[in-house]
Design a protein around this motif. Structure first.
Motif, short mmCIF file in Angstrom:
data_model
loop_
_atom_site.label_atom_id
_atom_site.label_comp_id
_atom_site.label_asym_id
_atom_site.label_seq_id
_atom_site.Cartn_x
_atom_site.Cartn_y
_atom_site.Cartn_z
N GLY A 20 0.86 -1.20 -0.17
CA GLY A 20 0.01 0.16 -0.10
C GLY A 20 0.80 1.40 -0.03
O GLY A 20 0.35 2.35 0.50
N ALA A 21 2.14 1.38 -0.53
CA ALA A 21 2.93 2.43 -0.66
C ALA A 21 2.37 3.37 -1.63
O ALA A 21 1.72 3.07 -2.45
CB ALA A 21 4.48 1.91 -0.76
N GLU A 22 2.79 4.62 -1.36
CA GLU A 22 2.45 5.44 -2.25
C GLU A 22 3.68 6.51 -2.33
O GLU A 22 3.77 7.65 -1.86
CB GLU A 22 1.09 6.51 -1.60
N PRO A 23 4.53 6.11 -3.21
CA PRO A 23 5.90 6.55 -3.33
C PRO A 23 5.77 8.05 -4.22
O PRO A 23 4.68 8.37 -4.86
CB PRO A 23 6.69 5.78 -4.10
N GLY A 24 6.73 9.10 -3.86
CA GLY A 24 6.50 10.48 -4.62
C GLY A 24 6.74 9.98 -5.98
O GLY A 24 7.00 8.85 -6.61
N PRO A 25 6.72 11.27 -6.96
CA PRO A 25 6.95 10.96 -8.45
C PRO A 25 8.22 10.39 -8.63
O PRO A 25 9.45 10.32 -8.18
CB PRO A 25 7.01 12.34 -8.79
N ALA A 26 8.41 9.58 -9.94
CA ALA A 26 9.70 9.04 -10.20
C ALA A 26 10.81 10.03 -10.69
O ALA A 26 10.19 11.27 -11.18
CB ALA A 26 9.34 8.06 -11.43
N HIS A 27 11.81 9.64 -10.93
CA HIS A 27 12.83 10.56 -11.12
C HIS A 27 13.97 9.57 -12.16
O HIS A 27 13.49 8.54 -12.36
CB HIS A 27 14.02 11.11 -10.17
N ARG A 34 22.01 5.87 -20.42
CA ARG A 34 20.65 5.80 -20.68
C ARG A 34 19.99 6.17 -19.48
O ARG A 34 20.33 5.67 -18.22
CB ARG A 34 20.14 4.73 -21.50
N PRO A 35 18.61 6.79 -19.52
CA PRO A 35 18.14 7.03 -18.23
C PRO A 35 17.27 5.93 -17.80
O PRO A 35 16.66 5.04 -18.47
CB PRO A 35 17.12 8.12 -18.71
N VAL A 36 17.42 5.73 -16.42
CA VAL A 36 16.35 4.47 -15.89
C VAL A 36 15.43 5.03 -14.77
O VAL A 36 15.90 5.68 -13.96
CB VAL A 36 17.51 3.39 -15.26
N PRO A 37 14.21 4.94 -14.85
CA PRO A 37 13.47 5.48 -13.82
C PRO A 37 13.63 5.03 -12.57
O PRO A 37 13.98 3.65 -12.21
CB PRO A 37 11.94 5.21 -14.44
N ALA A 38 13.37 5.62 -11.34
CA ALA A 38 13.67 5.29 -10.16
C ALA A 38 12.96 5.94 -9.20
O ALA A 38 12.18 7.06 -9.72
CB ALA A 38 15.14 5.68 -9.51
N LEU A 39 12.01 5.39 -8.16
CA LEU A 39 11.17 5.99 -7.28
C LEU A 39 12.05 6.30 -6.14
O LEU A 39 13.11 5.77 -5.65
CB LEU A 39 10.16 5.14 -6.79
N PRO A 40 11.48 7.37 -5.20
CA PRO A 40 12.11 7.74 -4.07
C PRO A 40 12.36 6.78 -2.85
O PRO A 40 11.30 5.92 -2.85
CB PRO A 40 11.05 8.80 -3.52
N GLY A 41 13.33 6.39 -2.58
CA GLY A 41 13.57 5.43 -1.65
C GLY A 41 14.06 4.14 -2.27
O GLY A 41 14.54 3.02 -1.37
N GLN A 42 14.09 3.92 -3.50
CA GLN A 42 14.28 2.84 -4.16
C GLN A 42 15.91 2.69 -4.17
O GLN A 42 16.66 3.72 -4.42
CB GLN A 42 13.96 2.65 -5.49
N SER A 43 16.65 1.26 -4.05
CA SER A 43 17.89 1.27 -4.18
C SER A 43 18.48 1.15 -5.62
O SER A 43 17.26 0.98 -6.55
CB SER A 43 18.27 -0.10 -3.61
N VAL A 93 22.79 1.03 -1.94
CA VAL A 93 22.88 2.66 -2.31
C VAL A 93 21.49 3.00 -2.78
O VAL A 93 21.11 2.50 -3.74
CB VAL A 93 24.13 2.87 -3.49
N PRO A 94 20.76 4.36 -2.27
CA PRO A 94 19.76 4.78 -2.93
C PRO A 94 19.96 5.15 -4.14
O PRO A 94 21.00 5.84 -4.62
CB PRO A 94 19.70 5.80 -1.83
N ALA A 95 18.95 5.19 -5.09
CA ALA A 95 18.95 5.77 -6.29
C ALA A 95 18.53 7.31 -6.29
O ALA A 95 17.15 7.56 -6.02
CB ALA A 95 18.03 4.87 -7.22
N GLU A 96 19.41 8.07 -6.18
CA GLU A 96 19.26 9.64 -5.86
C GLU A 96 18.98 10.18 -7.23
O GLU A 96 19.54 9.73 -8.25
CB GLU A 96 20.27 10.27 -5.27
N PRO A 97 18.21 11.26 -7.55
CA PRO A 97 18.05 11.73 -8.68
C PRO A 97 19.52 12.21 -9.52
O PRO A 97 20.06 12.94 -8.89
CB PRO A 97 17.35 13.18 -8.63
N GLY A 98 19.66 11.62 -10.57
CA GLY A 98 20.84 12.17 -11.49
C GLY A 98 22.32 11.03 -11.11
O GLY A 98 23.19 11.44 -11.56
N THR A 99 21.88 10.14 -10.12
CA THR A 99 23.10 9.29 -9.89
C THR A 99 23.47 8.52 -11.12
O THR A 99 22.72 8.08 -11.91
CB THR A 99 22.49 8.24 -8.90
N VAL A 100 25.00 8.44 -11.52
CA VAL A 100 25.33 7.85 -12.52
C VAL A 100 25.88 6.60 -12.23
O VAL A 100 26.79 6.46 -11.49
CB VAL A 100 26.51 8.71 -13.24
#
Ligand code: FES
Length: 114
Positions: A20-27, A34-43, A93-100
């Protein structure tokens, strides 16, 4: 009479839906350019898995593909180069916005040579 237990409604069962999680918008993170979508809190490992990437490292001997195995930081199969730092356990390691993230070949120490 319809039996609900025998004919459950077809729903997509994701880990987020199950709890029942309601994560914030993906980054996005960058994986091998190449870009990979990730949700807040996702590794990083979870984001790569969710995008269909199963391997992001090769073994020192034989160059065999590896990705996440234990998912809890114990096996070291999920190592990758994260923001230029080799040997990072992507399951921790958390998937932060812009992590390479780049694929790691072998022991990943070539970039550390002085
Ligand atoms: S999957 Fe085992 S340490 Fe990351």
């Amino acid at each position: 009479m319809e039996n609900a237990r025998m004919n459950p409604p077809m729903r997509r069962r994701t880990p987020a839906a199950l709890v029942g999680a309601e994560p914030g918008p993906a980054h996005t993170i960058d994986f091998d350019g190449r870009p990979v979508p990730a949700l807040p809190g996702q590794s990083i490992a979870a984001a790569l898995w969710a995008d269909g990437v199963l391997a992001w490292r090769t073994t020192r001997v034989g160059g065999r593909p590896r990705g996440a195995f234990c998912g809890i930081g114990a096996c070291f199969d999920c190592l990758a180069v994260v923001d230029g730092r080799p040997n990072q356990r992507t399951c921790l390691v958390p998937a932060e916005p812009g992590t390479v993230v780049t694929t790691q070949e072998g022991n990943g120490r070539a970039d550390l040579a002085v």
